[in-house]
Design a protein around this motif. Structure first.
Motif, short mmCIF file in Angstrom:
data_model
loop_
_atom_site.label_atom_id
_atom_site.label_comp_id
_atom_site.label_asym_id
_atom_site.label_seq_id
_atom_site.Cartn_x
_atom_site.Cartn_y
_atom_site.Cartn_z
N LEU A 1 9.45 31.35 -80.45
CA LEU A 1 9.28 30.35 -79.40
C LEU A 1 7.82 29.92 -79.30
O LEU A 1 7.51 28.72 -79.27
CB LEU A 1 9.77 30.93 -78.06
CG LEU A 1 9.71 30.02 -76.85
CD1 LEU A 1 10.59 28.78 -77.04
CD2 LEU A 1 10.17 30.79 -75.61
N LEU A 2 6.90 30.88 -79.30
CA LEU A 2 5.48 30.57 -79.22
C LEU A 2 5.01 29.78 -80.45
O LEU A 2 4.29 28.80 -80.32
CB LEU A 2 4.66 31.86 -79.09
CG LEU A 2 4.74 32.58 -77.75
CD1 LEU A 2 4.22 34.00 -77.87
CD2 LEU A 2 3.96 31.81 -76.68
N ALA A 3 5.45 30.20 -81.63
CA ALA A 3 5.03 29.54 -82.87
C ALA A 3 5.57 28.12 -82.97
O ALA A 3 4.99 27.28 -83.66
CB ALA A 3 5.47 30.37 -84.08
N SER A 4 6.66 27.85 -82.26
CA SER A 4 7.26 26.52 -82.34
C SER A 4 6.68 25.53 -81.34
O SER A 4 6.92 24.33 -81.45
CB SER A 4 8.77 26.62 -82.10
OG SER A 4 9.05 26.92 -80.74
N VAL B 1 4.18 32.86 -86.65
CA VAL B 1 4.73 34.10 -86.09
C VAL B 1 3.86 35.28 -86.51
O VAL B 1 3.51 36.13 -85.68
CB VAL B 1 6.20 34.30 -86.54
CG1 VAL B 1 6.68 35.71 -86.25
CG2 VAL B 1 7.11 33.27 -85.88
N GLU B 2 3.49 35.33 -87.78
CA GLU B 2 2.67 36.43 -88.30
C GLU B 2 1.30 36.46 -87.63
O GLU B 2 0.80 37.54 -87.28
CB GLU B 2 2.51 36.31 -89.83
CG GLU B 2 3.78 36.48 -90.61
CD GLU B 2 4.69 35.24 -90.64
OE1 GLU B 2 4.22 34.11 -90.32
OE2 GLU B 2 5.88 35.40 -90.95
N SER C 1 11.46 40.47 -79.23
CA SER C 1 10.10 40.18 -79.70
C SER C 1 10.09 39.07 -80.73
O SER C 1 9.26 38.18 -80.70
CB SER C 1 9.47 41.44 -80.31
OG SER C 1 9.32 42.43 -79.34
N ARG C 2 11.06 39.12 -81.63
CA ARG C 2 11.17 38.10 -82.67
C ARG C 2 11.40 36.71 -82.05
O ARG C 2 10.82 35.72 -82.48
CB ARG C 2 12.30 38.45 -83.62
CG ARG C 2 12.44 37.53 -84.80
CD ARG C 2 13.57 37.98 -85.69
NE ARG C 2 13.35 39.32 -86.18
CZ ARG C 2 13.02 39.63 -87.42
NH1 ARG C 2 12.94 38.68 -88.31
NH2 ARG C 2 12.82 40.87 -87.79
N GLU C 3 12.25 36.65 -81.03
CA GLU C 3 12.54 35.37 -80.36
C GLU C 3 11.32 34.86 -79.60
O GLU C 3 11.04 33.66 -79.59
CB GLU C 3 13.72 35.52 -79.41
CG GLU C 3 15.05 35.73 -80.12
CD GLU C 3 16.18 36.15 -79.20
OE1 GLU C 3 17.32 35.70 -79.45
OE2 GLU C 3 15.94 36.92 -78.24
N LEU D 1 3.21 40.80 -76.07
CA LEU D 1 3.56 39.43 -76.46
C LEU D 1 3.67 38.49 -75.27
O LEU D 1 3.27 37.32 -75.37
CB LEU D 1 4.87 39.42 -77.26
CG LEU D 1 4.84 40.11 -78.61
CD1 LEU D 1 6.22 40.09 -79.24
CD2 LEU D 1 3.82 39.47 -79.54
N ASN D 2 4.20 38.96 -74.15
CA ASN D 2 4.37 38.07 -73.00
C ASN D 2 3.04 37.58 -72.44
O ASN D 2 2.99 36.57 -71.74
CB ASN D 2 5.22 38.72 -71.91
CG ASN D 2 4.56 39.91 -71.26
OD1 ASN D 2 3.82 40.65 -71.90
ND2 ASN D 2 4.85 40.11 -69.99
N LYS D 3 1.94 38.26 -72.77
CA LYS D 3 0.61 37.82 -72.30
C LYS D 3 0.05 36.69 -73.17
O LYS D 3 -1.03 36.18 -72.89
CB LYS D 3 -0.37 38.99 -72.28
CG LYS D 3 -0.01 40.07 -71.28
CD LYS D 3 -0.10 39.57 -69.87
CE LYS D 3 0.19 40.69 -68.87
NZ LYS D 3 0.30 40.21 -67.51
#
Length: 117
Positions: free
Chosen positions: A84-87, A39-40, A78-80, A53-55
């Motif tokens: 989602l991306l990190a997972s 995430v970081e 943004s956190r979600e 973030l959506n890009k």
């Protein structure tokens, strides 16, 4: 050290790697499907590349369509989005390249050469 998050079977990742190899650029290849950025790291990439973030999403990917991310995205914080991306590395646009101060997301030969070569 330059981190290159990619996928060996991805054509654009292979093109980017070829450019790096021809230019003699040293980098650490990280399989984005097995070890997606944290995430970081994703937040830092978004800020360094100056993109929302959506890009960071691979909108042409199978997982993006199967999980109906396009429909869910407007309701996510943004956190979600970052979680989602990190997972799931298959949701991330690739290649994702960063040195901690600069970053590029996706394949754009002119941009890659301009920033990294």
């Amino acid at each position: 050290m330059l981190k290159f998050y990619g996928y060996k079977k991805c054509g654009t990742c292979r093109k980017a790697e070829k450019i790096f190899q021809q230019a003699g650029i040293v980098y650490e290849f990280i399989d984005i499907t097995e070890n997606p950025p944290s995430v970081e790291e994703l937040l830092a990439v978004s800020e360094c590349a100056n993109i929302p973030l959506n890009k960071l999403f691979n909108t042409s990917g199978v997982q993006y369509r199967e999980l109906k991310i396009k429909e869910k995205l407007p309701a996510l914080s943004s956190r979600e989005v970052l979680a989602l991306l990190a997972s799931n590395g298959r949701l991330i646009k690739r290649p994702l390249i960063t040195d901690g101060e600069r970053a590029t997301v996706g394949f754009n030969e002119e941009q890659l050469v301009g920033i990294w070569c």
